[in-house]
Design a protein around this motif. Structure first.
Motif, PDB file in Angstrom:
ATOM      1  N   GLY A  54       0.825  -1.198   0.000  1.00  0.00           N
ATOM      2  CA  GLY A  54       0.000   0.000   0.000  1.00  0.00           C
ATOM      3  C   GLY A  54       0.855   1.242   0.000  1.00  0.00           C
ATOM      4  N   THR A  55       0.518   2.207   0.860  1.00  0.00           N
ATOM      5  CA  THR A  55       1.263   3.455   0.935  1.00  0.00           C
ATOM      6  C   THR A  55       1.991   3.546   2.269  1.00  0.00           C
ATOM      7  N   ALA A  56       3.245   3.953   2.226  1.00  0.00           N
ATOM      8  CA  ALA A  56       4.049   4.061   3.444  1.00  0.00           C
ATOM      9  C   ALA A  56       4.729   5.415   3.492  1.00  0.00           C
ATOM     10  N   LEU A  57       4.987   5.877   4.705  1.00  0.00           N
ATOM     11  CA  LEU A  57       5.653   7.158   4.931  1.00  0.00           C
ATOM     12  C   LEU A  57       6.803   6.959   5.898  1.00  0.00           C
ATOM     13  N   ASP A  58       7.957   7.544   5.555  1.00  0.00           N
ATOM     14  CA  ASP A  58       9.112   7.561   6.452  1.00  0.00           C
ATOM     15  C   ASP A  58       9.330   9.007   6.883  1.00  0.00           C
ATOM     16  N   VAL A  59       9.154   9.281   8.169  1.00  0.00           N
ATOM     17  CA  VAL A  59       9.345  10.631   8.703  1.00  0.00           C
ATOM     18  C   VAL A  59      10.806  10.784   9.108  1.00  0.00           C
ATOM     19  N   ASN A 102       4.037  -1.487  -3.680  1.00  0.00           N
ATOM     20  CA  ASN A 102       3.737  -0.387  -2.773  1.00  0.00           C
ATOM     21  C   ASN A 102       4.344   0.918  -3.260  1.00  0.00           C
ATOM     22  N   THR A 103       3.960   2.011  -2.611  1.00  0.00           N
ATOM     23  CA  THR A 103       4.552   3.313  -2.874  1.00  0.00           C
ATOM     24  C   THR A 103       4.992   3.899  -1.538  1.00  0.00           C
ATOM     25  N   VAL A 104       6.152   4.530  -1.531  1.00  0.00           N
ATOM     26  CA  VAL A 104       6.728   5.028  -0.277  1.00  0.00           C
ATOM     27  C   VAL A 104       7.115   6.492  -0.437  1.00  0.00           C
TER      28      VAL A 104
END
Length: 259
Positions: free
Chosen positions: A88-93, A111-113
């Motif tokens: 799915g969609t992931a975020l790295d802060v 997926n998209t990151v």
């Protein structure tokens, strides 16, 4: 032309240079002792700065491939804890040089990151470095890098299926309470989504207590599945257990349970 990605370590090279230079200067000053025994006092700051420089140098070595590649192994641990939710969609802060973003993108083929960072001037990271690394790793089509502050993410509530962050929240300068960085990261996680946070949660200089961290996460509508010292999940060789390195690092894993 170099066709290899470049993932710089988490230790600022400028810090090592400063303490190394200070050590050399103090040692040179103590060499003047034949002129006056007062010059021996330079041995005191030499011992302090030399100790710090040694810890920094050994830490850089441990993080690098030839010293055990602990930086890569820590990122691998985060990806593993994210589990199937990496699809799915992931975020790295706080994506730094893009290493964790690339690993998340390679963990699942569809997926998209997104990686966000402020890329401050005192770091050897940049948006271009991240994009170059993603291109060289073959995941540029599924990765995006944006300049943003972790204090105020420019995404709608519940935008991502997975949110991760590695040693970033305590570095966010425009937050009075470092725990507010977790609240903001959890805001953009969808209900049912998974988060994996690694930070110096055990350091009272940044977080009042572990209970405070737990209460903050639960107050943000998330559950806690795992809350443990990093050393409990990954062996940390000397000097990584040092309090000024990763001695206070803790890993928190859980899911968003509410809006």
């Amino acid at each position: 032309m170099d066709h290899r990605p470049h993932y710089r370590t988490w230790i600022r090279s400028t810090r090592l240079a400063v303490f190394a230079a200070l050590s050399i200067a103090c040692l040179a000053g103590s060499a003047l002792a034949p002129l006056s025994l007062w010059f021996l006092l330079f041995l005191v700051p030499f011992a302090v700065s030399g100790y710090i420089a040694t810890i920094l140098a050994l830490t850089i070595h441990r993080f690098a491939p030839r010293g055990g590649d602990l930086q890569r192994r820590i990122h691998d641990l985060i990806v593993t804890r994210a589990g199937p939710a990496t699809s799915g969609t992931a975020l790295d802060v706080g994506c730094g040089s893009g290493s964790l973003v690339v690993k998340l993108a390679r963990a699942t083929p569809d997926n998209t990151v997104t990686g966000v960072d402020s890329w401050g001037r005192d770091w050897a990271y940049s948006k271009k470095l991240c994009e170059d690394n993603a291109r060289l790793e073959g995941v540029s089509a599924r990765t995006t890098f944006l300049k943003q502050s972790g204090a105020a993410l420019e995404f709608a509530d519940g935008s991502f299926d997975t949110v991760v962050s590695c040693l970033t929240f305590h570095e966010i300068g425009d937050l009075e309470r470092k725990s507010d960085g977790m609240v903001e990261a959890l805001r953009v996680l969808r209900p049912g989504g998974r988060y994996v946070f690694l930070d110096l949660f055990g350091d009272p200089a940044f977080y009042p207590s572990a209970d405070h961290v737990r209460e903050t996460i639960r107050g943000a509508g998330a559950s806690i599945v795992e809350f443990d010292n990093l050393a409990g999940s990954l062996p940390l060789p000397f000097p990584l257990r040092h309090p000024k390195v990763l001695g206070h690092a803790m890993l928190i894993v859980g899911t968003k349970t509410g809006p």
